[in-house]
Design a protein around this motif. Structure first.
Motif, PDB file in Angstrom:
ATOM      1  N   LEU A 209      48.691  42.873  34.479  1.00  0.00           N
ATOM      2  CA  LEU A 209      48.072  43.876  35.343  1.00  0.00           C
ATOM      3  C   LEU A 209      46.634  43.518  35.682  1.00  0.00           C
ATOM      4  O   LEU A 209      46.204  43.597  36.843  1.00  0.00           O
ATOM      5  CB  LEU A 209      48.130  45.250  34.672  1.00  0.00           C
ATOM      6  N   LEU A 210      45.877  43.091  34.673  1.00  0.00           N
ATOM      7  CA  LEU A 210      44.482  42.716  34.923  1.00  0.00           C
ATOM      8  C   LEU A 210      44.388  41.454  35.769  1.00  0.00           C
ATOM      9  O   LEU A 210      43.428  41.270  36.523  1.00  0.00           O
ATOM     10  CB  LEU A 210      43.741  42.529  33.601  1.00  0.00           C
ATOM     11  N   GLY A 211      45.400  40.582  35.653  1.00  0.00           N
ATOM     12  CA  GLY A 211      45.427  39.381  36.489  1.00  0.00           C
ATOM     13  C   GLY A 211      45.523  39.726  37.965  1.00  0.00           C
ATOM     14  O   GLY A 211      44.902  39.071  38.811  1.00  0.00           O
ATOM     15  N   VAL A 212      46.282  40.775  38.277  1.00  0.00           N
ATOM     16  CA  VAL A 212      46.387  41.243  39.667  1.00  0.00           C
ATOM     17  C   VAL A 212      45.058  41.834  40.134  1.00  0.00           C
ATOM     18  O   VAL A 212      44.577  41.538  41.230  1.00  0.00           O
ATOM     19  CB  VAL A 212      47.515  42.279  39.802  1.00  0.00           C
ATOM     20  N   ILE A 213      44.462  42.673  39.297  1.00  0.00           N
ATOM     21  CA  ILE A 213      43.173  43.280  39.637  1.00  0.00           C
ATOM     22  C   ILE A 213      42.134  42.199  39.917  1.00  0.00           C
ATOM     23  O   ILE A 213      41.382  42.262  40.892  1.00  0.00           O
ATOM     24  CB  ILE A 213      42.681  44.194  38.493  1.00  0.00           C
ATOM     25  N   GLU A 214      42.113  41.186  39.061  1.00  0.00           N
ATOM     26  CA  GLU A 214      41.135  40.101  39.201  1.00  0.00           C
ATOM     27  C   GLU A 214      41.360  39.317  40.491  1.00  0.00           C
ATOM     28  O   GLU A 214      40.411  38.827  41.110  1.00  0.00           O
ATOM     29  CB  GLU A 214      41.239  39.170  37.987  1.00  0.00           C
ATOM     30  N   ALA A 215      42.623  39.172  40.899  1.00  0.00           N
ATOM     31  CA  ALA A 215      42.934  38.346  42.069  1.00  0.00           C
ATOM     32  C   ALA A 215      42.733  39.069  43.397  1.00  0.00           C
ATOM     33  O   ALA A 215      42.659  38.415  44.443  1.00  0.00           O
ATOM     34  CB  ALA A 215      44.381  37.867  41.976  1.00  0.00           C
ATOM     35  N   ARG A 216      42.636  40.387  43.356  1.00  0.00           N
ATOM     36  CA  ARG A 216      42.515  41.128  44.607  1.00  0.00           C
ATOM     37  C   ARG A 216      41.241  40.740  45.357  1.00  0.00           C
ATOM     38  O   ARG A 216      40.179  40.582  44.763  1.00  0.00           O
ATOM     39  CB  ARG A 216      42.524  42.637  44.338  1.00  0.00           C
ATOM     40  N   ASN A 217      41.382  40.594  46.645  1.00  0.00           N
ATOM     41  CA  ASN A 217      40.266  40.244  47.535  1.00  0.00           C
ATOM     42  C   ASN A 217      39.710  38.843  47.299  1.00  0.00           C
ATOM     43  O   ASN A 217      38.571  38.556  47.648  1.00  0.00           O
ATOM     44  CB  ASN A 217      39.129  41.276  47.411  1.00  0.00           C
ATOM     45  N   LYS A 218      40.533  37.993  46.679  1.00  0.00           N
ATOM     46  CA  LYS A 218      40.134  36.601  46.489  1.00  0.00           C
ATOM     47  C   LYS A 218      41.219  35.685  47.042  1.00  0.00           C
ATOM     48  O   LYS A 218      42.393  36.042  47.070  1.00  0.00           O
ATOM     49  CB  LYS A 218      39.896  36.292  45.009  1.00  0.00           C
ATOM     50  N   VAL A 219      40.822  34.511  47.487  1.00  0.00           N
ATOM     51  CA  VAL A 219      41.762  33.507  47.982  1.00  0.00           C
ATOM     52  C   VAL A 219      41.374  32.136  47.424  1.00  0.00           C
ATOM     53  O   VAL A 219      40.224  31.903  47.041  1.00  0.00           O
ATOM     54  CB  VAL A 219      41.795  33.436  49.532  1.00  0.00           C
ATOM     55  N   LEU A 220      42.364  31.255  47.390  1.00  0.00           N
ATOM     56  CA  LEU A 220      42.113  29.862  47.034  1.00  0.00           C
ATOM     57  C   LEU A 220      41.923  29.087  48.329  1.00  0.00           C
ATOM     58  O   LEU A 220      42.715  29.222  49.265  1.00  0.00           O
ATOM     59  CB  LEU A 220      43.298  29.293  46.251  1.00  0.00           C
ATOM     60  N   LYS A 241      33.505  29.696  40.402  1.00  0.00           N
ATOM     61  CA  LYS A 241      33.137  28.668  39.440  1.00  0.00           C
ATOM     62  C   LYS A 241      32.969  27.370  40.210  1.00  0.00           C
ATOM     63  O   LYS A 241      33.198  27.311  41.414  1.00  0.00           O
ATOM     64  CB  LYS A 241      34.209  28.510  38.347  1.00  0.00           C
ATOM     65  N   LYS A 242      32.567  26.334  39.526  1.00  0.00           N
ATOM     66  CA  LYS A 242      32.439  25.039  40.187  1.00  0.00           C
ATOM     67  C   LYS A 242      33.792  24.606  40.740  1.00  0.00           C
ATOM     68  O   LYS A 242      34.819  24.789  40.093  1.00  0.00           O
ATOM     69  CB  LYS A 242      31.917  23.987  39.196  1.00  0.00           C
ATOM     70  N   PRO A 243      33.797  24.047  41.957  1.00  0.00           N
ATOM     71  CA  PRO A 243      35.080  23.654  42.548  1.00  0.00           C
ATOM     72  C   PRO A 243      35.725  22.490  41.823  1.00  0.00           C
ATOM     73  O   PRO A 243      35.051  21.697  41.149  1.00  0.00           O
ATOM     74  CB  PRO A 243      34.684  23.264  43.972  1.00  0.00           C
TER      75      PRO A 243
END
Length: 290
Positions: A209-220, A241-243
């Motif tokens: 569940l927290l993994g989803v929250i963390e990923a929201r509004n982010k892209v690779l 983080k550093k690429p």
């Protein structure tokens, strides 16, 4: 195997969406009071009013549940708060329990509330303690909805939950104080959380569940970069983080990827292209587990 209580009402849509994005979709029909989650770690699932969930968790009817911090305080339930979830009924963020009066009232501070004032609220225990600590004697009237509509005809003061205060203002009220901030949280039965087997299952579900929250509004974002443009492109990236940088075989190019906020991607891609990046890919992220 753990049993889960999920909130009905204002938090329901956001919670069901979170579980779906975590690949823990809650399957039910409109009249189904016993939904299912197709996961070997999860047994019984119930969708209940968030007001009820903390007490049921404390009594051991469920191992974990989702409710608001406000209802934990109001119920007085002794539960383990496992993780904060960054959403409320309409989206990300916290909510507030506030004190409001009619806009024509000549007061601007809770200490100016007259003794014996009539207060309507869904939080009688929290409200009673707040005014007791202030030393102001008031009359409390439990509310079961539309609390703001009762002032000033039936009540003098309302204690209500709000995100922005817009509904209160539309009803001719003004906020003169705040009791607490609240947020959505995962809570656990203390005995369940102390049990090594159940604790492992709880932690695994919470991680998803927290993994989803963390990923929201982010892209690779991924791209190929000429060697002579590498440093300028790395400097332009607002990375979490550093690429990651890897040399491409046989040519003087590097492959570069990193995670960025989705809100900046439309201005970032043209900038990276202008600096020499090629083959730029924007890739959705479903979970980020730290």
């Amino acid at each position: 195997m753990i049993n889960i209580a999920l909130p009905k009402g204002s938090l329901e849509e956001q919670t069901l969406q979170l579980f779906k994005e975590a690949d823990l979709e809650v399957r039910r029909t409109d009249r189904d009071y016993n939904p299912k989650i197709n996961d070997s770690r999860i047994g019984k699932v119930k969708i209940l009013r968030p007001q009820e969930i903390p007490a049921y968790i404390e009594m051991g009817y469920f191992d974990i549940g989702i409710s608001g911090l406000d209802w934990i305080h109001e119920s007085g339930a002794q539960v383990k708060e496992v993780a904060e979830l960054n959403y409320s009924k309409t989206g990300p963020g916290t909510v507030r329990i506030v004190i409001a009066v009619h806009q024509d009232e000549p007061i601007s501070n809770v200490r100016e509330i007259r003794p014996d004032s009539r207060i309507t609220t869904e939080y009688p225990k929290i409200t009673a303690k707040f005014f007791e600590d202030l030393g102001i004697s008031v009359r409390l009237f439990p509310s079961y909805g539309a609390s703001e509509a009762k002032v000033p005809d039936l009540m003098d003061v309302v204690v209500d939950l709000t995100e922005t205060g817009t509904t209160l203002r539309k009803n001719g009220l003004k906020i003169i104080g705040q009791i607490m901030e609240s947020y959505t949280t995962i809570i656990a039965n203390k005995a369940s959380y102390d049990d090594p087997v159940k604790r492992k299952e709880i932690d695994e579900i919470v991680t998803l569940l927290l993994g989803v929250i963390e990923a929201r509004n982010k892209v690779l974002i991924s791209m190929n970069v000429p060697a002579d443009a590498l440093e300028s492109i790395v400097s332009a990236l607002p990375a979490l983080k550093k690429p990651t940088v890897a040399k491409l075989h046989g040519i003087d190019y590097f492959s570069l990827e990193t995670v960025v906020m989705k809100g900046m991607i439309n201005t970032l891609i043209p900038k990276l292209k202008a600096l020499g990046a090629e083959d730029i890919l924007e890739i959705p992220i479903t979970k980020i587990v730290r």
